[in-house]
Enzyme design. Structure first.
Site, mmCIF file in Angstrom:
data_model
loop_
_atom_site.group_PDB
_atom_site.id
_atom_site.type_symbol
_atom_site.label_atom_id
_atom_site.label_comp_id
_atom_site.label_asym_id
_atom_site.label_seq_id
_atom_site.Cartn_x
_atom_site.Cartn_y
_atom_site.Cartn_z
ATOM 1 N N ASN A 99 0.870 -1.177 0.000
ATOM 2 C CA ASN A 99 0.000 0.000 0.000
ATOM 3 C C ASN A 99 0.910 1.231 0.000
ATOM 4 O O ASN A 99 1.506 1.559 1.022
ATOM 5 C CB ASN A 99 -0.888 -0.033 1.256
ATOM 6 N N TRP A 100 1.008 1.858 -1.166
ATOM 7 C CA TRP A 100 1.938 2.997 -1.281
ATOM 8 C C TRP A 100 1.404 4.258 -0.602
ATOM 9 O O TRP A 100 2.103 5.247 -0.482
ATOM 10 C CB TRP A 100 2.209 3.299 -2.765
ATOM 11 N N LYS A 101 0.132 4.240 -0.220
ATOM 12 C CA LYS A 101 -0.505 5.404 0.419
ATOM 13 C C LYS A 101 -0.301 6.652 -0.447
ATOM 14 O O LYS A 101 -0.271 6.533 -1.668
ATOM 15 C CB LYS A 101 0.000 5.567 1.857
ATOM 16 N N HIS A 158 -9.341 0.960 5.274
ATOM 17 C CA HIS A 158 -8.073 1.247 5.959
ATOM 18 C C HIS A 158 -8.316 2.190 7.142
ATOM 19 O O HIS A 158 -9.139 3.101 7.051
ATOM 20 C CB HIS A 158 -7.070 1.870 4.976
ATOM 21 N N GLU A 182 -6.695 4.577 8.228
ATOM 22 C CA GLU A 182 -6.456 6.003 7.939
ATOM 23 C C GLU A 182 -7.711 6.639 7.338
ATOM 24 O O GLU A 182 -7.988 7.818 7.574
ATOM 25 C CB GLU A 182 -5.238 6.143 7.011
ATOM 26 N N GLU A 219 -4.723 -5.027 10.699
ATOM 27 C CA GLU A 219 -3.723 -3.977 10.886
ATOM 28 C C GLU A 219 -3.995 -3.257 12.208
ATOM 29 O O GLU A 219 -4.807 -2.322 12.250
ATOM 30 C CB GLU A 219 -3.799 -2.957 9.741
ATOM 31 N N GLY A 267 3.009 2.332 10.807
ATOM 32 C CA GLY A 267 3.955 3.432 10.645
ATOM 33 C C GLY A 267 4.696 3.814 11.919
ATOM 34 O O GLY A 267 5.334 4.858 11.990
ATOM 35 N N SER A 326 3.909 -2.002 10.290
ATOM 36 C CA SER A 326 5.370 -2.038 10.445
ATOM 37 C C SER A 326 5.983 -3.386 10.069
ATOM 38 O O SER A 326 6.997 -3.792 10.632
ATOM 39 C CB SER A 326 5.788 -1.623 11.859
ATOM 40 N N GLY A 364 3.146 -1.044 4.227
ATOM 41 C CA GLY A 364 3.139 0.382 3.907
ATOM 42 C C GLY A 364 4.546 0.854 3.605
ATOM 43 O O GLY A 364 5.057 0.704 2.487
ATOM 44 N N GLY A 365 5.205 1.419 4.609
ATOM 45 C CA GLY A 365 6.531 2.025 4.418
ATOM 46 C C GLY A 365 7.521 1.159 3.655
ATOM 47 O O GLY A 365 8.190 1.629 2.720
#
Ligand code: 13P
Length: 251
Positions: A9-11, A94, A96, A166, A172, A212, A233-234
């Protein structure tokens, strides 16, 4: 027998050149690997990334979709539009978006039905806040999200649904649930799926872990019996890290 699935997930990251470079690097790193992989760039770079990954073993994902088919919905992107440019999978629910866009289980349920009716895969995110975990409410929160978001689906539709657990406090932050902690929630979620859809669906549904996950902790997480992959993610923004996680998934 469930196989592993690794999704990135590149966000809201990357520019056009970076998105093309990263997807090119991933096509080359993952070439010949017999696994299931997906990347979800921002909407505006989907087309560019679609051209790069066409014919590769990487699926194209989107990070959201509208619940409605078309019409006067300023700023929204429909399932048909996503299909039109080659999207195969859509991340929904998600944390977010639940947080910043106030997305409810009811809205997420409507989006899930729209995506499934369009013939695409859903990656449904669920997870508890830190305060909920320390209050001992993890199962209550995750159970409610699963029941609300998957309400009214059939076992047949569930074949196109992947769940991503998640924990919000792990996203993150560099803090991950331990492999055992994560596995316990996955097992609980599988039990909820069994109650809702029967044992066969519960056994066949992939439940990914996200929060993470990186090339240092992925191997131990993926070794757990109920962890069927990762939503990254990251670490999905670096070709070497993401492909290292992908390689662990096919070991
Ligand atoms: P991080 O891997 O950056 O913690 O993000 C996880 C995530 O939210 C994927 O959807």
């Amino acid at each position: 027998m469930r196989t592993k699935y690794i999704a990135g997930n590149w966000k809201m990251n990357m520019d056009r050149a970076g998105a093309v470079d990263l997807s090119k690097a991933l096509v080359s790193e993952l070439k010949g690997l017999d696994g299931s992989f997906m990347i979800a760039p921002p909407f505006v770079y989907l087309d560019a990334v679609a051209s790069v990954i066409k014919g590769s073993n990487i699926r194209l994902g989107a990070q959201n979709a509208a619940s409605t088919e078309n019409g006067a919905h300023t700023g929204e992107v429909s399932v048909a539009m996503l299909k039109d440019i080659g999207v195969q999978s859509v991340i929904l629910g998600h944390s977010e978006r639940r947080d910043a866009q106030n997305e409810s289980d009811k809205l997420i349920n409507e989006k899930i039905l729209a995506v499934l009716n369009g013939g695409l895969e859903v990656v449904l995110c669920i997870g508890e806040q830190y305060s909920q975990r320390i209050a001992g409410a993890t199962e209550e929160v995750c159970g409610k999200q699963v029941r609300g978001c998957l309400k009214g689906l059939t076992p047949e539709q569930m074949k196109n649904v992947v769940i991503a657990y998640e924990p919000v406090w792990a996203i993150g932050t560099g803090k991950t649930a331990t492999p055992e902690e994560a596995n316990a929630v996955h097992k609980f979620v599988r039990g909820v799926l069994a109650e809702m859809f029967g044992n066969e669906t519960a056994e066949n549904t992939k439940i990914l872990y996200g929060g993470s996950m990186n090339d240092g902790n992925a191997e131990a997480l993926l070794a757990q019996p109920d962890i069927d992959g990762g939503l990254i993610g990251g670490a999905s923004l670096k070709a070497d890290k993401f492909s290292a996680i992908c390689r662990f998934s096919v070991k």
